[in-house]
Design a protein around this motif. Structure first.
Motif, PDB file in Angstrom:
ATOM      1  N   ILE A  74       0.861  -1.098  -0.258  1.00  0.00           N
ATOM      2  CA  ILE A  74      -0.362  -0.096   0.036  1.00  0.00           C
ATOM      3  C   ILE A  74       1.259   1.473  -0.023  1.00  0.00           C
ATOM      4  N   PHE A 124      -6.570   4.789   3.340  1.00  0.00           N
ATOM      5  CA  PHE A 124      -7.116   3.391   4.083  1.00  0.00           C
ATOM      6  C   PHE A 124      -8.546   2.587   4.077  1.00  0.00           C
ATOM      7  N   VAL A 162      -8.865   2.176   0.207  1.00  0.00           N
ATOM      8  CA  VAL A 162      -8.008   1.229   0.204  1.00  0.00           C
ATOM      9  C   VAL A 162      -8.241  -0.330   0.731  1.00  0.00           C
ATOM     10  N   ILE A 163      -8.119  -0.521   1.473  1.00  0.00           N
ATOM     11  CA  ILE A 163      -8.034  -1.373   2.156  1.00  0.00           C
ATOM     12  C   ILE A 163      -8.895  -2.362   2.689  1.00  0.00           C
ATOM     13  N   LEU A 189       0.012  -7.239   4.276  1.00  0.00           N
ATOM     14  CA  LEU A 189      -0.375  -5.977   3.696  1.00  0.00           C
ATOM     15  C   LEU A 189       1.173  -5.227   4.256  1.00  0.00           C
TER      16      LEU A 189
END
Ligand code: ADP
Length: 310
Positions: A73, A96, A99-100, A112
């Protein structure tokens, strides 16, 4: 083996480029909020692979991360004029969350690898958002600071950096802690090694090396605005250790249950890295000054991570 990279700006694309040249993985998928950028980066890197290793690199969406062993990431936003560090951090935490969420829906079994700065605090956020065990959420941390320290020590002693075992612990940032007391050259304590070969590592020499390690990013930023190649190669190194189940000892970040009385703090220690992520954490012998410095580094990071509301 499939590797994902989310955020294909300078850092994410450099990591992809380093992996392609080093032959890390067989398939690399690039994801970005700007799909045209991800496509362009994938094409540009792919055009270099005929000169290097056989790695397929392409752009995709979160669904294409299904089955990825590791997802790097490197997504984030940059500081606006006048914006505080905490406000920037909160905007990056919002990035985040999106995205996560996307990564975990597609690849719940993945590891990750966090590169977005401030990397220790973002590693904490990623662990909390993903709900993954701490050992599966790794931050690049001081991997590069450690490499810089070894390289400068190698120059000073006139030996290969690979023969030097020394680590920078704590924050990837101003409070980082170079550990001298347990540093080794070959199997000899480094200060004694330096004396034996007539290139002493006195207090001034150590301070100079520590200052250069700490200041390296600032020097590069002065010249080119940001840093990307070094960290790109460092990320490729960590991914190689994971997908090859190397069990290499690397200084990387992870949420630690307790550092010098401070709980749930993300920072770098030497860790054994393999297919399951971090397999074990190591605490080198520290002298009193190093221990106090590590505690202070933990306090600096915790000052931010504890304000994020996780
Ligand atoms: P760095 O120098 O750290 O790589 P960049 O600004 O070059 O910084 O890259 C950050 C990348 O992260 C950009 O390409 C940006 O489009 C991407 N990004 C930002 N927010 C998101 C998001 N929510 N999802 C995916 N990618 C994102």
């Amino acid at each position: 083996m499939k590797i994902g990279i989310v955020g294909t700006g300078m850092v994410g694309s450099s990591a992809g480029y380093a992996m392609a040249l080093m032959g890390v993985g067989t398939e690399i998928v690039l994801v970005d909020a700007n799909p045209a950028l991800a496509r362009a980066q994938a094409q540009d890197i792919a055009h270099g692979t005929p000169f290097a290793k056989t790695v397929a690199i392409r752009a995709g969406g979160y669904d294409d991360l299904k089955g990825a062993a590791v997802v790097v990431i490197a997504a984030g936003v940059s500081q606006k004029p006048g914006e505080s560090r905490l406000a920037l951090l909160e905007r990056n935490v919002a990035v985040f969350r999106s995205v996560i969420g996307g990564v975990m829906a597609a690849a719940p079994e993945t590891i990750l690898l966090i590169a977005t700065n401030p990397v220790d605090v973002m590693t904490f956020a990623a662990q909390r958002i993903s709900g993954l065990p701490a050992e599966r959420v790794i931050g690049s941390g001081t991997i590069l600071d450690t490499a810089r320290m070894r390289s400068l020590l190698g120059d000073h002693l006139g030996i290969a950096p690979t023969s030097i075992h020394a680590y920078v612990l704590g924050e990837h940032g101003d409070s980082e802690v170079p550990v001298w007391s347990s540093a080794m050259a070959g199997s000899v304590p480094i200060v004694s090694f330096a004396e034996q070969i007539g290139r002493p590592l006195d207090q001034a020499a150590r301070q100079s090396i520590a200052d250069q390690v700490r200041g390296a990013a600032y020097t590069i930023i002065e010249g080119k605005g940001a840093t990307w190649y070094g960290i790109g190669a460092g990320l490729a190194r960590i991914v190689r250790a994971i997908i090859g189940d190397e069990r290499a000892v690397l200084s990387v970040s992870q949420v630690n249950p307790d550092i010098e009385g401070i709980s749930d703090v993300p920072l770098s220690l030497p860790r054994i890295v393999g297919a399951e992520g971090v397999i074990a954490n190591l605490m080198p012998d520290l002298d009193a000054g190093e221990r106090a410095a590590l505690k202070q580094s933990a306090e600096v990071i915790s000052g931010f991570s504890s304000k994020l509301g996780f």
